[in-house]
Design a protein around this motif. Structure first.
Motif, mmCIF file in Angstrom:
data_model
loop_
_atom_site.group_PDB
_atom_site.id
_atom_site.type_symbol
_atom_site.label_atom_id
_atom_site.label_comp_id
_atom_site.label_asym_id
_atom_site.label_seq_id
_atom_site.Cartn_x
_atom_site.Cartn_y
_atom_site.Cartn_z
ATOM 1 N N LEU A 74 7.576 -6.534 -5.094
ATOM 2 C CA LEU A 74 6.640 -7.435 -5.778
ATOM 3 C C LEU A 74 7.317 -8.695 -6.310
ATOM 4 C CD1 LEU A 74 4.475 -4.876 -7.829
ATOM 5 C CD2 LEU A 74 4.069 -5.798 -5.534
ATOM 6 N N LYS A 75 8.553 -8.965 -5.919
ATOM 7 C CA LYS A 75 9.332 -10.017 -6.565
ATOM 8 C C LYS A 75 9.186 -11.404 -5.955
ATOM 9 C CE LYS A 75 12.634 -6.926 -8.758
ATOM 10 N NZ LYS A 75 14.046 -6.509 -8.942
ATOM 11 N N ALA A 76 8.192 -11.620 -5.114
ATOM 12 C CA ALA A 76 7.910 -12.974 -4.641
ATOM 13 C C ALA A 76 7.443 -13.807 -5.831
ATOM 14 C CB ALA A 76 6.850 -12.952 -3.548
ATOM 15 N N ALA A 77 8.153 -14.908 -6.096
ATOM 16 C CA ALA A 77 7.888 -15.667 -7.317
ATOM 17 C C ALA A 77 6.601 -16.477 -7.246
ATOM 18 C CB ALA A 77 9.069 -16.595 -7.606
ATOM 19 N N ASP A 78 6.182 -16.882 -6.044
ATOM 20 C CA ASP A 78 5.080 -17.829 -5.919
ATOM 21 C C ASP A 78 3.847 -17.250 -5.238
ATOM 22 O OD1 ASP A 78 6.521 -17.494 -3.631
ATOM 23 O OD2 ASP A 78 6.329 -19.551 -2.931
ATOM 24 N N ILE A 79 3.821 -15.937 -5.002
ATOM 25 C CA ILE A 79 2.670 -15.296 -4.351
ATOM 26 C C ILE A 79 2.162 -14.180 -5.261
ATOM 27 C CG2 ILE A 79 1.846 -14.049 -2.320
ATOM 28 C CD1 ILE A 79 4.223 -15.172 -0.776
ATOM 29 N N PRO A 80 0.888 -14.212 -5.677
ATOM 30 C CA PRO A 80 0.348 -13.085 -6.444
ATOM 31 C C PRO A 80 0.534 -11.797 -5.648
ATOM 32 C CG PRO A 80 -1.162 -14.943 -6.529
ATOM 33 C CD PRO A 80 -0.093 -15.304 -5.533
ATOM 34 N N SER A 81 1.290 -10.851 -6.219
ATOM 35 C CA SER A 81 1.699 -9.647 -5.491
ATOM 36 C C SER A 81 1.394 -8.406 -6.305
ATOM 37 C CB SER A 81 3.209 -9.698 -5.177
ATOM 38 O OG SER A 81 3.533 -10.869 -4.450
ATOM 39 N N VAL A 82 0.750 -7.432 -5.675
ATOM 40 C CA VAL A 82 0.420 -6.177 -6.346
ATOM 41 C C VAL A 82 0.763 -5.015 -5.430
ATOM 42 C CG1 VAL A 82 -1.440 -7.202 -7.723
ATOM 43 C CG2 VAL A 82 -1.956 -6.169 -5.496
ATOM 44 N N LEU A 83 0.951 -3.854 -6.040
ATOM 45 C CA LEU A 83 1.177 -2.621 -5.302
ATOM 46 C C LEU A 83 0.035 -1.666 -5.623
ATOM 47 C CD1 LEU A 83 4.503 -0.767 -4.716
ATOM 48 C CD2 LEU A 83 2.512 0.521 -5.503
ATOM 49 N N VAL A 84 -0.691 -1.258 -4.588
ATOM 50 C CA VAL A 84 -1.823 -0.348 -4.758
ATOM 51 C C VAL A 84 -1.387 1.066 -4.387
ATOM 52 C CG1 VAL A 84 -4.139 0.263 -3.964
ATOM 53 C CG2 VAL A 84 -3.530 -2.145 -4.308
ATOM 54 N N LEU A 102 0.837 -1.206 0.000
ATOM 55 C CA LEU A 102 0.000 0.000 0.000
ATOM 56 C C LEU A 102 0.870 1.254 0.000
ATOM 57 C CD1 LEU A 102 -2.496 -1.235 2.730
ATOM 58 C CD2 LEU A 102 -2.903 -1.185 0.257
ATOM 59 N N HIS A 103 0.606 2.161 -0.948
ATOM 60 C CA HIS A 103 1.424 3.364 -1.088
ATOM 61 C C HIS A 103 0.570 4.564 -1.495
ATOM 62 C CE1 HIS A 103 5.522 1.646 -0.759
ATOM 63 N NE2 HIS A 103 4.892 0.549 -1.095
ATOM 64 N N ALA A 104 1.155 5.744 -1.320
ATOM 65 C CA ALA A 104 0.566 7.004 -1.795
ATOM 66 C C ALA A 104 1.737 7.953 -2.003
ATOM 67 C CB ALA A 104 -0.441 7.561 -0.803
#
Length: 406
Positions: free
Chosen positions: A349-359, A250-252
């Protein structure tokens, strides 16, 4: 003497001294007794006035050249960086909370410097303390040979742990979501309107956690629960340690490129979708540099190839997650960025096996976005939008995975 050995020996010596002087956290900085000055040919002098003595350590890092001072523990309130730094031989200084129980000061060096002498004097009557460091110039080879963060168990990365095998994803068990409030501690993130990104994102992460838990069907873990620094590498390690199904950072931020405004969801890509996204990824990674993280051993080409292979299965699920979250937030009224789904090389976001997103909830450089993010009712709507997006993604993902199984 090796800088690493010097650092370890120093902290243990001071920890032992702590008993004699009755050291205890939390020490407070004394601003009018603290400064970094040019000592002419003798080098650079660092003076820190403290309300009491505390254990500390010193080490250096390269690429770029930095000197790190860790303390157990210092409240930096009242110290102004512009007044504190009185020499151009130090190009910048950053200070703040680090991991729980520790505080950190990072000196950005204009040229290689080494610790010549150090002394922590404690007044036997008042208990106040004064730390003096004399830094002298050194050559590049000597600096490089002695640079590196001391490796101490439990210091930053969690100890390796065996994660139990997950039950089948048939919708009968809770979805474990790792929420990652950006920045923290020594790294405030973007700052605008008298507030900062790290505080706003921790507030929203707590509210989002409550929304998910009240909905049922979710377990929620946070990468940080208070104002402490967490390295990008550790955030990923914590997600693996928890056995997370989904990772949401989570970012702003603040961006001058393209007059950015509105919420957006980012996924990992070596090639950024636009110049602004590329600049944003650079800004995020710089948080680790200014906070004194040792990145000198992070480049492993073989590991990168293996991780890219592992990401082939995860990438379609991640892309679907990003679209679902963007749709969920859009249905709550946004406002969304004109391109709500973007890509960039975000290290977190570089975890290879976990769906990862930045909001990106919005950009603090936009007055409208800043006003929204400070509004509890607006944040409530965005939390609901993320919940709805997760619900839709989970249902679609179960269907797709069942079809693959057939």
């Amino acid at each position: 003497m090796s800088r690493i050995f010097y650092a370890i020996a120093l902290i243990w010596a001071l920890t032992g001294a702590a008993y004699a002087h009755d050291f205890s956290a939390l020490a407070r900085i004394v601003p009018d007794q603290s400064r970094i000055t040019d000592d002419g040919r003798a080098g650079v002098r660092v003076d820190l006035g403290l309300s009491q003595g505390v254990p500390y350590r010193v080490f250096t890092l390269r690429d770029p050249y930095r000197m790190v001072l860790d303390f157990q523990e210092v409240d930096w309130t009242g110290l102004d960086a512009d007044t504190f730094l009185q020499t151009d031989r130090i190009s910048g200084v950053q200070f703040g909370a680090y991991v729980p129980g520790w505080s950190r000061m990072v000196l950005e060096l204009g040229a290689p410097l080494a610790v010549d002498t150090s002394e922590l004097r404690v007044d036997e009557v008042t208990g106040t303390a004064h730390l003096s460091l004399n830094l002298r110039g050194t050559d590049f080879d000597s600096f490089t040979a002695g640079a590196g963060a001391p490796r101490q168990p439990g210091w930053d990365l969690p100890e390796p742990a065996v994660t139990p095998a997950k039950p089948g994803r048939d919708g009968t068990r809770p979805l474990l979501v790792m929420l990652d409030p950006g920045h923290g501690g020594i790294d405030p993130g973007a700052e605008a309107g008298g507030t900062d990104e790290k505080t706003l994102m921790l507030t929203f992460a707590r509210e989002l956690r409550e929304t998910l838990l009240r909905a049922g069907g979710y377990q929620v873990v946070l990468t940080r629960v208070d104002d402490h620094f967490v390295s990008l590498e550790r955030r990923i390690a914590l997600a693996h340690r928890a056995g997370a199904d989904v990772f949401i950072s989570l970012h702003a931020d603040i961006l001058s490129e393209g007059r950015a405004h509105g919420a957006a969801v980012y996924t990992l890509s070596d090639d950024a979708s636009d110049v602004a996204s590329h600049k944003l990824a650079e800004r995020h990674d710089r948080g680790d540099l200014i906070s004194g993280v040792d990145l000198s051993g992070a480049d492993d080409q073989v590991a990168d190839v293996l991780l890219d292979i592992a990401r082939q299965e995860t990438r379609p699920r991640t892309d679907a997650l990003a679209r679902a979250l963007a749709d969920g937030m859009t249905q709550q009224g946004g406002p969304m960025n004109r391109r709500p789904n973007r890509t960039a090389s975000f290290s977190v976001l570089k975890a290879a096996d976990i769906p990862s997103v930045l909001v990106e909830l919005g950009f603090l450089s936009s007055p409208r976005d800043l006003k929204n993010i400070q509004n509890p009712e607006w944040r409530k709507g965005m939390a609901l939008g993320i919940l709805n997006g997760l619900e839709q993604w989970r249902q679609d993902d179960l269907v797709k995975r069942s079809l693959i199984g057939q």
